[in-house]
Structures are given as C-alpha cells and as structure tokens.
Motif scaffolding. Structure first.
Motif, PDB file in Angstrom:
ATOM      1  N   LEU A 164       0.833  -1.201   0.000  1.00 11.08           N
ATOM      2  CA  LEU A 164       0.000   0.000   0.000  1.00 11.08           C
ATOM      3  C   LEU A 164       0.872   1.257   0.000  1.00 11.08           C
ATOM      4  CD1 LEU A 164      -2.511  -1.096   2.794  1.00 11.08           C
ATOM      5  CD2 LEU A 164      -3.058  -0.911   0.363  1.00 11.08           C
ATOM      6  N   SER A 165       0.498   2.228  -0.810  1.00  7.85           N
ATOM      7  CA  SER A 165       1.131   3.543  -0.719  1.00  7.85           C
ATOM      8  C   SER A 165       0.608   4.251   0.522  1.00  7.85           C
ATOM      9  CB  SER A 165       0.816   4.372  -1.971  1.00  7.85           C
ATOM     10  OG  SER A 165      -0.570   4.698  -1.997  1.00  7.85           O
ATOM     11  N   ASP A 166       1.242   5.336   0.919  1.00  7.51           N
ATOM     12  CA  ASP A 166       0.784   6.074   2.098  1.00  7.51           C
ATOM     13  C   ASP A 166      -0.653   6.561   1.912  1.00  7.51           C
ATOM     14  OD1 ASP A 166       3.253   5.627   3.147  1.00  7.51           O
ATOM     15  OD2 ASP A 166       3.934   7.710   3.099  1.00  7.51           O
ATOM     16  N   ALA A 167      -0.984   7.012   0.697  1.00  9.09           N
ATOM     17  CA  ALA A 167      -2.345   7.491   0.434  1.00  9.09           C
ATOM     18  C   ALA A 167      -3.344   6.340   0.517  1.00  9.09           C
ATOM     19  CB  ALA A 167      -2.405   8.159  -0.939  1.00  9.09           C
ATOM     20  N   GLU A 168      -2.980   5.196  -0.023  1.00  7.56           N
ATOM     21  CA  GLU A 168      -3.861   4.024   0.042  1.00  7.56           C
ATOM     22  C   GLU A 168      -4.034   3.547   1.479  1.00  7.56           C
ATOM     23  OE1 GLU A 168      -2.987   1.926  -4.291  1.00  7.56           O
ATOM     24  OE2 GLU A 168      -1.621   1.574  -2.599  1.00  7.56           O
ATOM     25  N   LEU A 169      -2.962   3.627   2.247  1.00  9.62           N
ATOM     26  CA  LEU A 169      -3.029   3.208   3.647  1.00  9.62           C
ATOM     27  C   LEU A 169      -3.953   4.128   4.446  1.00  9.62           C
ATOM     28  CD1 LEU A 169      -2.002   1.165   5.666  1.00  9.62           C
ATOM     29  CD2 LEU A 169       0.050   2.566   5.970  1.00  9.62           C
ATOM     30  N   ALA A 170      -3.856   5.431   4.199  1.00 11.85           N
ATOM     31  CA  ALA A 170      -4.747   6.380   4.875  1.00 11.85           C
ATOM     32  C   ALA A 170      -6.206   6.110   4.496  1.00 11.85           C
ATOM     33  CB  ALA A 170      -4.354   7.808   4.502  1.00 11.85           C
ATOM     34  N   ALA A 171      -6.442   5.792   3.217  1.00 10.95           N
ATOM     35  CA  ALA A 171      -7.807   5.499   2.774  1.00 10.95           C
ATOM     36  C   ALA A 171      -8.326   4.221   3.431  1.00 10.95           C
ATOM     37  CB  ALA A 171      -7.831   5.365   1.247  1.00 10.95           C
ATOM     38  N   GLN A 172      -7.463   3.219   3.578  1.00  7.90           N
ATOM     39  CA  GLN A 172      -7.912   1.977   4.207  1.00  7.90           C
ATOM     40  C   GLN A 172      -8.225   2.202   5.690  1.00  7.90           C
ATOM     41  OE1 GLN A 172      -6.576  -1.658   3.009  1.00  7.90           O
ATOM     42  NE2 GLN A 172      -7.331  -2.764   4.774  1.00  7.90           N
ATOM     43  N   ARG A 173      -7.415   2.984   6.367  1.00 11.43           N
ATOM     44  CA  ARG A 173      -7.700   3.268   7.783  1.00 11.43           C
ATOM     45  C   ARG A 173      -9.038   3.980   7.940  1.00 11.43           C
ATOM     46  NH1 ARG A 173      -1.379   4.530   8.743  1.00 11.43           N
ATOM     47  NH2 ARG A 173      -0.878   2.649   9.934  1.00 11.43           N
TER      48      ARG A 173
END
Length: 300
Positions: A164-173
């Motif tokens: 996951l990219s940082d942006a994808e990780l933030a979206a998943q959280r």
C-alpha cells in the motif's frame, strides 16, 4: 515469583503473514538481548491448518518480579470463497470452550480463582489479533470480529503494508473506521494513557562476520527501539497514522528491485511498535478487559 498468563488468538484471511508475524514478535521479545536485525530475520512460515496453541514464551519483568507467559493461539486462515459461517464457527466454538475450561477449573477448586497459578493455568483467551487484507474488509472479517468481541478484546491490524502507498493506507484506515462502526464492532485501540515507557533497547553489537546490511538493519532497529521508549504522545506516527488508528504490518524484511523493506523500520512497518504495545504496555489492560468479559459469560 508471580506468573501472569496472556493468551493471544490470531485470525484472518489466508496468506496475510499471520504466523510469520507471530514468529517475528516472539523471537525478538523473549530473548530481550542481542542484535535486533538478526532476531527479526524470519523466514515465511508454513501454512497453519489446525488451531495451534503448542508454543509458549516467557519473559521476566524484574521490577514486579513477574513472569509473563504468553501463548499465541494460531488459527487457520480462511479463503475468499469459503462460507463465512463455516469459517468462523469452529474458531468461535474453540474460544467458547476455553471459557468453559476455565469455569470448570474454578469449580474444581471450590470457587478459587485459578489465574496465575501453576496448578491451574488460565485457559481464557485474552485478545484477538486480527489481520485484515489490503484494500478491503470482507463479510467474513465482519462476522469474525462481531462474534469474537463478545468474548475478548479485538485488535485489528492491516496486513501486507508494503503493498500500500501512504495514500492508500490512509484510505484503508478511514474505510476501516467507518465500516467497523457500521457493523457495531469496537476494536481495542492502544490508548496513550495506558502505555508505559519501554525498557532500554538492546545494544546492537556487531560480530566479525556481520555484513554491512546487518549493521544497517541493526542501526534502524536501535533507532526505532530508542524512539519507542518515549511516551506515545511524543512519538512519530509512521506513514501518516493518527493516534488510535489501526497499525499497519509488514511481517518480514524483503528486498525488491526498487528497494529494500525493513520490518523493523517504523517508516515501513508498525511491527516493532506492535511488539512493544501488545506484549509490554497493554498486556495487563487486555487481560483485565478479557476477565470482565469472562465474568459476564459466567453470570449467564
């Protein structure tokens, strides 16, 4: 010398690195000394096909003269196409059976509490460490967490964080926060108020045969452990994570054509932070919550 039992169930979809993560957590925790880079060099684990509670790990806390005995209970992962009820029911029934075992043990000694005694080890499961896959939350995940939160506190972690990219990780959280709330699931969050300062990090020694890569890994691990001694409110939160959000785990270090992943680098993975929060700062709090849930079960 007092002995405190801490039983951790591990669950989630197949292939998320659950067993590999557990191996890494305990290989780096039990010894309490030595090069962290070597302790965390863990190979991929074999597939878990049955519920496995065959291993236990102990560590002495000198200030309290207490031995913390941790038993991980590894469960088989389920597949994408497996019926949710079929995936969850055997593991849920196993957790219930552990409560029944504890109740029988109490009655066998005429109401005495068997917790923390060698003669009557604590059978109860004290928390569920649950791995969710990248990008999604499955219906089986929801059912699993809904069932288990009635029996023990549940801790949700995001697996395979390196995908996951940082942006994808933030979206998943953010997705997890919303989806879990809609499903009436209240995961345990690592409160800053509960955390205590960590023990001093081990010295990263270098042997004659150590490579430059080993030395670099040891330096990263030492810096991460040093930072972990700070109160949680003073720490950096890796990859944009905010207090109370799910930790994101890469279960082992790896090399890729585009760079190197270090499982002990807080810029890559929350693995080292999970080790300290789960096995040091929050163990007693989780046991306390699980006991309260057991007393509710016993009154039924």
């Amino acid at each position: 010398r007092k002995q405190l039992s801490f039983n951790i169930m591990v669950g989630g979809l197949s292939g998320l690195g659950k067993t590999t993560t557990i191996n890494a957590l305990f290989r780096g925790w039990q010894g309490g000394a030595g090069s962290l880079s070597k302790e965390w060099a863990v190979a991929p684990a074999e597939v878990t096909r049955d519920i496995d509670n065959s291993r236990a790990f102990e560590r002495l806390d000198p200030p309290s003269n207490t031995v913390l005995r941790v038993t991980p209970v590894d469960t088989p992962g389920y597949g994408d196409k497996l019926d949710s009820e079929r995936a969850v029911s055997p593991i849920h029934e196993y957790a219930i059976s552990r409560m029944r075992n504890r109740l029988r043990a109490e009655r066998s000694v005429r109401g005495a509490d068997p917790i923390d005694t060698k003669a009557h080890p604590d059978e109860q499961l004290h928390c569920l460490l649950y791995f969710v896959p990248p990008h999604r939350l499955l219906s089986t995940d929801r059912l699993f967490l809904q069932r288990m939160q009635r029996l023990m506190p549940v801790i949700v972690v995001i697996a395979k964080a390196d995908t996951l990219s940082d942006a994808e990780l933030a979206a998943q959280r953010e997705m997890l926060k919303n989806e879990l709330a809609l499903a009436h699931i209240a995961p345990y969050t690592f409160s800053e108020d509960v955390a205590r300062s960590a023990d001093a990090p081990p010295t990263a020694g270098s042997s004659a045969g150590s490579s430059a890569a080993d030395a670099a890994d040891a330096a990263v691990a030492f810096a991460a452990a040093k930072e972990a001694r700070l109160p949680l409110s003073c720490r950096r939160y890796s990859r944009g994570r905010q207090p109370g959000e799910a930790l994101a785990i890469a279960s082992r270090s790896a090399g890729y054509p585009w760079g190197k992943l270090s499982a002990v680098d807080p810029n890559h993975s929350d693995l080292l932070l999970l080790q300290q929060l789960l096995l040091s700062h929050h163990a007693e709090e989780l046991i306390h919550i699980a006991r309260a849930k057991y007393h509710s079960y016993r009154r039924r």
